[in-house]
Design an enzyme around this catalytic site. Structure first.
Site: not given
Ligand code: NAI
Length: 337
Positions: A127, A174, A207, A231
């Site tokens: 972001y 991740k 995940d 988010d």
């Protein structure tokens, strides 16, 4: 109850924002807390007038007052102005986005006993707003992760865990793919974890975390995430406890804090008087805690629970047919000192 009058900025926002923030103001007044609200505008209409969705006077008002209650602000998709929400968080360095996700007693939801807190890094990651066209048909978005921001958000998460008696912080990542950026985020979390030996620390790939959340959410206590993951998983977690209409939040920095729900401006139901105001009302309760008005905050939360226990007092998102004003009135009556 304190007799002091507090100064707080009110940003009604767009879409359902004005309806739900007005409901929250009504409940706070009924709870007996004196607040001089300074109403300021931000969002699409303001952009038409001033060329920015977040003019400097809005930022200065929050800096001066030190806290704000904010309604959602819509952002155009694929072009147009930069998100006023992201601008606000970055300009005021509101680095910690904190979203408690709890099962509300009496509300029929998929899971009992959910009680976790999302701690989302609020200023950088994907972001950062650094996007450019490299060549026709090729664009790049830069994910920025800094040691400074990662250390301070990790510290915030561990301090929150210690303060609230939570036993475990889980960093969500991740780093198997984004080895450098998410790798640095984890390395910083590991460094901070050493200062909190009484709190367990673990790491989970996002995940798998998403799957665990929709099968056994009760296992999580504090989720520490970067901006984008936080988010996305915020909305997922809201779905575990009744949806976007009931989950509050805050954006906290060293000098000021802005309280707002997880949800957006819900243009599909705006202006109809049917939006659920509870997420913003609970955000206002968090604001009151921040102002030291713990007793009123507790009464408002109890008022929300008592209201939701009555099926006739639920909005359409929770399967009922009550309107925004009905809910505000019911909670206000139950939150009186
Ligand atoms: P949204 O959260 O506004 O709405 C998603 C769905 O949830 C819609 O069906 C909506 O009707 C429902 N919903 C949301 N809040 C509700 C409430 N209080 N009561 C009852 N139903 C509710 O998400 P969406 O549609 O993706 O985004 C709309 C706009 O909001 C976009 O422009 C987006 O950028 C902006 N947004 C702003 C945020 C903020 O100001 N912090 C946060 C998220 C989105």
């Amino acid at each position: 109850m304190s007799s002091r009058e507090h100064e707080v900025v009110l940003i009604p926002g767009d879409g359902i924002g004005p309806e739900v923030t007005e409901a929250a103001v009504q409940v706070v007044e009924a709870a007996g807390v004196k607040i001089a609200w300074e109403r300021v505008e931000a969002g699409a209409d303001v952009f038409q007038k001033y060329g920015t969705p977040l003019p400097d006077p809005v930022l200065n008002a929050v800096r001066t007052a030190g806290s704000a209650l904010k309604g959602p602000i819509g952002t155009p998709v694929g072009g147009g102005f930069k998100s006023a929400n992201v601008l606000l968080r970055q300009s005021l360095d509101l680095y910690a986005c904190v979203r408690p996700v709890r099962t509300i007693p009496g509300l029929p939801v998929p899971f009992a006993g959910v009680d976790l807190v999302i701690v989302r890094e609020n200023t950088e990651g994907l972001y950062s707003g650094l996007e450019h066209r490299v060549a026709p048909g090729v664009v790049e978005s830069l994910k920025v992760v800094t040691e400074r921001a990662s250390l301070r958000i990790a510290r915030y998460a561990f301090e929150l865990a210690r303060r609230e008696g939570r036993k475990r912080v889980s960093a969500v990542h991740k780093a198997n793919i984004m080895k450098l950026s998410d790798g640095l985020f984890l390395e910083c979390a590991q460094r901070v974890a050493r200062d909190f030996p009484e709190i367990d620390y673990d790491e989970i790939i996002i995940d798998n975390c998403a799957m665990q959340l929709v099968t056994r959410p009760q296992q999580f206590q504090v989720l520490l995430l970067d901006n984008l993951y936080g988010d996305i998983l915020s909305d997922l977690c809201a779905g575990l406890v009744g949806g976007l209409g009931v989950v509050p939040g805050s954006n906290v920095g060293a000098d000021c804090a802005v309280f707002e729900a997880v949800h957006g401006s819900a243009p599909d139901i705006a202006g109809q008087g049917v939006a659920n105001p509870i997420a913003v009302i609970l955000s206002a309760a968090q604001l009151l805690r921040h102002l030291g008005e713990d007793d009123a905050a507790r009464r408002i939360e109890a008022g929300v629970h008592a209201t939701l226990a009555e099926p006739a007092l639920r909005t359409a998102d929770l399967g009922g047919s009550a309107g925004t004003a009905d809910i505000a009135r019911a909670i206000a009556e139950r939150a009186c000192p």
